[in-house]
Design an enzyme around this catalytic site. Structure first.
Site, short mmCIF file in Angstrom:
data_model
loop_
_atom_site.label_atom_id
_atom_site.label_comp_id
_atom_site.label_asym_id
_atom_site.label_seq_id
_atom_site.Cartn_x
_atom_site.Cartn_y
_atom_site.Cartn_z
N ALA A 72 0.90 -1.18 -0.01
CA ALA A 72 -0.03 -0.05 0.25
C ALA A 72 0.76 1.28 -0.11
CB ALA A 72 -0.86 0.00 1.28
N THR A 73 2.05 1.21 0.29
CA THR A 73 2.90 2.33 0.57
C THR A 73 3.39 2.82 -0.88
OG1 THR A 73 3.94 1.93 2.68
CG2 THR A 73 5.02 3.52 1.18
N CYS A 318 4.12 0.80 11.67
CA CYS A 318 5.39 1.62 10.73
C CYS A 318 6.05 2.60 11.77
CB CYS A 318 4.76 2.10 9.61
SG CYS A 318 3.47 3.60 10.05
#
Length: 375
Positions: A72-73, A318
């Site tokens: 997704a990053t 994260c």
């Protein structure tokens, strides 16, 4: 995933038989992820039962293309940077919510350093954006709007359909980070121009995600090279990772009602055992597999260190170890002390009731020990 790692290891972009077999597996996985994106996710008293939703998106569903990414990053970076690169003069304003994931906020701030005008919308103490404020700030100068569907730290569900409509009315593109919402709450694709999802948030493998782009929306590539994915995303795909994402997405569709009922039951247990804790974020507008709670005077880092065999956190994974308090909790107006007294507890399909009760009991005991030491 195992056949695509062990014996059927062909490059899906090669023309030989092994390559064609691998390419076919990738396309099956693509259809499965699309089906999960389009899944209506029925409520407790309506819609199809477990295993009956259609395998393909229903007629009239928003048309678009799904591109596999490394996660997704990458998907968020690609959507935001790729769309921003095509914004015309006079529409170089980007609006995002203060509680967005770091991959969105950091990308938006990077774009701000490239000459774009960045506007970060605050949220209310319950974590929800004020739609009237959004309507005032998303104006004719705005080219791109970003909003997360389900917040990864506090579970709050933003009014994405309404935000998308506001963006459309202003002539702006709308990007949605639906990573935490896929398979859990309906994804309003019709209100979105781009949507990011991730496999490992739905019990799939790490290292793969996807970006859905609505038909008619054009963005620049983020990665340059062979253009393997639709000519605009370069890099050799892993058939094993794609197949794993597809299998996880298929289970999301098949188990939608069973998962919803199970999480609802776990939520009732969790709230019943944490009523003396304060809840961070809205009690009602939320995905109930995410519990973020705080207790005055608690040192959450110390508690987490003490409970090494319990999987919980003080914020997003994260940001763990950064030493910074959660930007999401700060956006809710919580002082640093309250943010550092907060815990994030997640549960879902594979969490057993007895496991949740035991974990919450351990947390309560550890918190009580802290209070006794401080007395």
């Amino acid at each position: 995933m195992r056949p695509w790692l062990e014996t059927r290891f062909g490059n899906p972009h090669s023309p030989h038989r092994l390559g064609r077999e691998a390419a076919a597996a990738v396309e099956v996985a693509r259809d499965q992820v699309l089906a999960a994106l389009h899944c209506p996710l029925p409520g407790p008293r309506e819609g199809p039962g477990v295993g009956t939703p259609p395998e393909k998106p229903s007629t009239g569903a928003p048309a678009g293309r799904l591109y596999f990414t490394s996660g997704a990053t990458e998907a968020a970076n690609w959507a935001l940077k790729g769309a921003a690169a095509r914004l015309p003069e006079g529409r170089r304003r980007i609006v995002a919510l203060a509680t967005e994931h770091a991959c969105v906020l950091d990308t938006v701030h990077w774009l701000g350093g490239q000459g774009f005008d960045v506007d970060i919308l605050p949220v209310e103490p319950d974590g929800l954006v004020d739609l009237d404020l959004a309507a005032r700030r998303i104006d004719g100068r705005t080219g791109l709007v970003a909003a997360m569907l389900v917040n990864n730290e506090i579970g709050v569900i933003q009014p994405v359909a309404e935000l998308g409509a506001i963006a459309r009315a202003a002539g702006a593109l709308f990007f949605c980070d639906a990573v935490q919402g896929l398979g859990r709450v309906p994804v309003p694709l019709g209100a979105c121009d781009m949507v990011a999802v991730s496999a490992h948030k739905v019990h799939g493998p790490k290292g793969i995600g996807a970006l859905w782009i609505a038909d008619g929306v054009a963005i620049d590539p983020l990665l340059h090279g062979g253009g393997q994915e639709g000519g605009i995303r370069s890099g050799t795909l892993s058939p094993a990772l794609c197949a794993g994402f597809g299998a996880a997405a298929r289970l999301l569709v098949e188990r939608a009602e069973a998962d919803r009922a199970h999480v609802a039951r776990l939520w009732e247990i969790a709230r019943g055992l944490t009523r003396d804790w304060s809840l961070n974020g809205s009690e009602t507008a939320r995905y109930r597999g995410n519990l973020n709670i705080r207790r005055e005077g608690l040192d959450s880092a110390r508690l987490i260190s003490e409970l090494r065999d319990v999987a919980l956190s003080a914020g997003s994974a994260c940001a763990s170890g950064s030493g910074r308090a959660s930007h999401v909790l700060a956006a809710l107006g919580l002082p640093d002390r309250a943010a550092r007294a907060s815990l994030r507890i997640g549960f879902g399909r594979y969490t057993r009731e007895e496991e949740l009760r035991a974990a919450l009991g351990r947390i309560a005991e550890a918190a009580a020990r802290q209070r006794s030491f401080a007395a």
